[in-house]
Design a protein around this motif. Structure first.
Motif, PDB file in Angstrom:
ATOM      1  N   MET A   1      36.533  42.967  50.193  1.00 46.40           N
ATOM      2  CA  MET A   1      36.961  43.991  49.178  1.00 46.40           C
ATOM      3  C   MET A   1      38.554  43.938  49.388  1.00 46.40           C
ATOM      4  N   GLU A   2      39.237  43.410  50.600  1.00 50.48           N
ATOM      5  CA  GLU A   2      40.745  43.474  50.554  1.00 50.48           C
ATOM      6  C   GLU A   2      41.165  42.427  49.597  1.00 50.48           C
ATOM      7  N   ILE A   3      40.335  41.309  49.539  1.00 53.86           N
ATOM      8  CA  ILE A   3      40.846  40.322  48.417  1.00 53.86           C
ATOM      9  C   ILE A   3      40.985  40.625  47.026  1.00 53.86           C
TER      10      ILE A   3
ATOM     11  N   ASN B   1      34.786  44.615  36.763  1.00 54.53           N
ATOM     12  CA  ASN B   1      33.516  43.887  37.325  1.00 54.53           C
ATOM     13  C   ASN B   1      33.230  43.529  38.764  1.00 54.53           C
ATOM     14  N   LEU B   2      34.688  42.915  39.303  1.00 56.39           N
ATOM     15  CA  LEU B   2      34.749  42.444  40.703  1.00 56.39           C
ATOM     16  C   LEU B   2      34.592  43.828  41.581  1.00 56.39           C
ATOM     17  N   LEU B   3      35.327  44.949  41.070  1.00 55.61           N
ATOM     18  CA  LEU B   3      34.894  46.073  41.983  1.00 55.61           C
ATOM     19  C   LEU B   3      33.730  46.724  41.698  1.00 55.61           C
ATOM     20  N   LYS B   4      33.063  46.427  40.781  1.00 56.81           N
ATOM     21  CA  LYS B   4      31.614  46.916  40.339  1.00 56.81           C
ATOM     22  C   LYS B   4      30.581  45.973  41.326  1.00 56.81           C
ATOM     23  N   PHE B   5      30.975  44.885  41.301  1.00 58.68           N
ATOM     24  CA  PHE B   5      30.173  43.787  42.230  1.00 58.68           C
ATOM     25  C   PHE B   5      30.141  44.242  43.656  1.00 58.68           C
ATOM     26  N   MET B   6      31.427  44.911  44.049  1.00 58.62           N
ATOM     27  CA  MET B   6      31.351  45.116  45.546  1.00 58.62           C
ATOM     28  C   MET B   6      30.737  46.490  45.644  1.00 58.62           C
ATOM     29  N   VAL B   7      30.491  47.219  44.653  1.00 52.90           N
ATOM     30  CA  VAL B   7      30.082  48.706  45.088  1.00 52.90           C
ATOM     31  C   VAL B   7      28.682  48.403  45.991  1.00 52.90           C
ATOM     32  N   VAL B   8      27.686  47.934  45.408  1.00 53.75           N
ATOM     33  CA  VAL B   8      26.416  47.846  46.251  1.00 53.75           C
ATOM     34  C   VAL B   8      26.340  47.384  47.564  1.00 53.75           C
TER      35      VAL B   8
ATOM     36  N   ILE C   1      40.972  43.943  46.240  1.00 52.76           N
ATOM     37  CA  ILE C   1      42.125  45.171  46.028  1.00 52.76           C
ATOM     38  C   ILE C   1      43.326  44.497  45.552  1.00 52.76           C
ATOM     39  N   ARG C   2      43.800  43.522  46.132  1.00 49.90           N
ATOM     40  CA  ARG C   2      45.048  42.665  45.873  1.00 49.90           C
ATOM     41  C   ARG C   2      45.197  42.568  44.371  1.00 49.90           C
ATOM     42  N   LEU C   3      44.235  42.346  43.508  1.00 49.92           N
ATOM     43  CA  LEU C   3      44.469  42.233  42.165  1.00 49.92           C
ATOM     44  C   LEU C   3      44.484  43.700  41.226  1.00 49.92           C
ATOM     45  N   THR C   4      44.665  44.731  42.026  1.00 51.01           N
ATOM     46  CA  THR C   4      44.791  46.036  41.393  1.00 51.01           C
ATOM     47  C   THR C   4      45.800  46.219  40.452  1.00 51.01           C
ATOM     48  N   PRO C   5      47.093  45.836  40.859  1.00 47.91           N
ATOM     49  CA  PRO C   5      48.045  45.954  39.731  1.00 47.91           C
ATOM     50  C   PRO C   5      47.722  45.086  38.596  1.00 47.91           C
ATOM     51  N   ILE C   6      47.225  44.007  38.478  1.00 52.53           N
ATOM     52  CA  ILE C   6      47.063  43.297  37.302  1.00 52.53           C
ATOM     53  C   ILE C   6      45.897  44.085  36.485  1.00 52.53           C
ATOM     54  N   GLY C   7      44.734  44.743  37.111  1.00 57.45           N
ATOM     55  CA  GLY C   7      43.762  45.224  36.510  1.00 57.45           C
ATOM     56  C   GLY C   7      44.183  46.528  36.107  1.00 57.45           C
ATOM     57  N   VAL C   8      45.163  47.260  36.610  1.00 56.06           N
ATOM     58  CA  VAL C   8      45.664  48.531  35.937  1.00 56.06           C
ATOM     59  C   VAL C   8      46.664  48.306  34.917  1.00 56.06           C
ATOM     60  N   PHE C   9      47.436  47.250  34.812  1.00 56.93           N
ATOM     61  CA  PHE C   9      48.366  47.017  33.927  1.00 56.93           C
ATOM     62  C   PHE C   9      47.530  46.861  32.563  1.00 56.93           C
ATOM     63  N   CYS C  10      46.462  45.944  32.518  1.00 56.91           N
ATOM     64  CA  CYS C  10      45.747  45.641  31.444  1.00 56.91           C
ATOM     65  C   CYS C  10      44.898  46.509  30.912  1.00 56.91           C
ATOM     66  N   LEU C  11      44.387  47.611  31.674  1.00 58.45           N
ATOM     67  CA  LEU C  11      43.492  48.405  31.240  1.00 58.45           C
ATOM     68  C   LEU C  11      44.334  49.604  30.722  1.00 58.45           C
TER      69      LEU C  11
END
Length: 409
Positions: free
Chosen positions: A184-186, A47-54, A188-198
């Protein structure tokens, strides 16, 4: 005392991916638990990534258009990007068809009676009309990529043509874009957490049996993905970016890993931009080329369509003719324009291709159960292709500017 070396983002993501697979295996059969307590954390990340898309697409394209500085340069980069994307997509469909034809004898003739799949409407002219928004808010609220890109281009061109007033607006846009990129940089730092859960949730729910009888067609698709990376992208980065394929893949690994786990070109866009720029893409070019690619460049999806169209035809006992195969290529290339860069969009495109050769759309139900596994690979290929385009077009643009400067002297 020496400062402790921190793991790079790519290594953190790899560790998260491996742990996600391991934990997912341990939690097989407990999909309800992972769906209720682990997947939501991954969903927050998405959701955070999608929030940044627009904001990223809107301000990156406006800023990219302004940065090009000359309306003629916008047109030059635009047509080169479009031709590159369409050419690689056509090659991708052909690769998919060739591999599916080679392995056709291994495709099972499955029981297809009673299969049902309801596809969304995918009329090409409707896509063209939908490119032109009725109001300025609709593309922003719906995150509708093509109208959003067109709107951003119009705003950027308007700023370029507005003289001093345009320059003042342009400075404001650049400031907003700087803030957006910091946000966006902030995230992106959460990516490992998101990858693990997904990844944990995907493995826990689907397990190893998800591919079972359809493992062959899945393997054929991934063989096509790999071949396209090695041959098409390998040649592209060698000829245009003057770097090796291995260096390119190492540089793109954070974005590729994120694409593999999120199955969303749009959600991966921030990382794709960052990795491409680090590899040498001109930021003014990548901010224009990459958001466009997230919408119209679908090399992985093209291979997926070529493979699965022949797979579904084989399951129904249908042999496609040469004219029908040509129709598959043309339809797949056209279908790639306007298909959203989000998870699951490939099945909408596949429905369009099946219709073009009179195959029953219900056949999609055969592969719908493992579409997520196809989606992970095809999205990774899609964003990798976007990055090769950013590098190629950057090189062509630099050459054009150098030639122009030489003539001026």
């Amino acid at each position: 005392m020496e400062k402790k070396q921190r793991f790079s983002l790519a290594i953190q993501i790899f560790i998260a991916l491996a742990l996600g697979i391991l934990v997912g295996i341990l939690l097989q059969g407990k999909g309800d638990f992972t769906k209720a307590y682990i997947q939501p954390i991954g969903t927050i990340y998405i959701n955070l990534l999608k929030f940044m898309v627009v904001p990223i697409v809107l301000f990156s394209i406006i800023d990219g258009t302004i940065s090009l500085g000359d309306i003629r340069r916008v047109g030059s980069i635009g047509w080169k990007t479009f031709v590159y994307y369409m050419a690689t997509t056509a090659i991708a469909v052909v690769i998919g068809i060739v591999f599916a034809t080679l392995f056709k004898g291994f495709f099972p003739l499955l029981q297809t009676a009673g299969l049902k799949y309801e596809a969304k409407s995918a009329n090409f002219m409707e896509v063209i009309v939908a490119m032109f928004p009725k109001n300025i808010l609709e593309p922003l609220l719906k995150a509708d990529m093509l109208p959003l890109i067109l709107m951003a281009l119009l705003i950027g061109v308007g700023i370029l043509l507005s003289g001093e007033d345009g320059k003042r607006v342009g400075k404001g846009v650049k400031s907003i874009y700087t803030v957006v990129m910091k946000m966006m940089e902030i995230i992106i730092r959460l990516t490992p957490i998101g990858v693990f859960c997904l990844m944990t949730n995907v493995i826990a729910i689907n397990g190893a049996t998800i591919v079972s009888s359809l493992g062959i067609v899945l393997g054929v698709a991934y063989l096509g993905y790999f071949t396209h990376i090695v041959i098409v992208y390998g040649l592209s980065v060698h000829l245009f970016a003057k770097i090796s394929l291995m260096k390119f893949l190492r540089g793109m690994m954070p974005a590729m890993t994120t694409a593999f786990t999120t199955s969303s070109s749009n959600a991966t866009l921030p990382l794709t931009i960052q990795c491409s720029n680090d590899l040498g893409a001109d930021p003014s070019v990548s901010s224009f080329v990459l958001p466009l690619g997230a919408t119209i460049n679908m090399d992985g999806t093209a291979i997926y369509m070529g493979v699965n169209c022949l797979f579904i035809a084989a399951c129904y006992g249908v042999n496609l003719t040469i004219p029908q195969l040509i129709s598959v290529v043309l339809t797949a290339v056209l279908a790639s324009i306007g298909t959203a860069g989000v998870s699951g969009a490939g099945m909408i495109m596949l429905a369009m291709v099946l219709t073009s050769v009179n195959l029953p759309v219900e056949g999609i139900a055969l592969i719908a159960g493992i579409d997520r596994l196809f989606d992970m690979g095809r999205t990774t290929l899609n964003i990798t292709g976007d990055a090769t385009a950013a590098l190629a077009v950057s090189q062509w643009d630099r050459a054009a500017k150098a030639k122009k400067a030489k003539k001026a002297n």
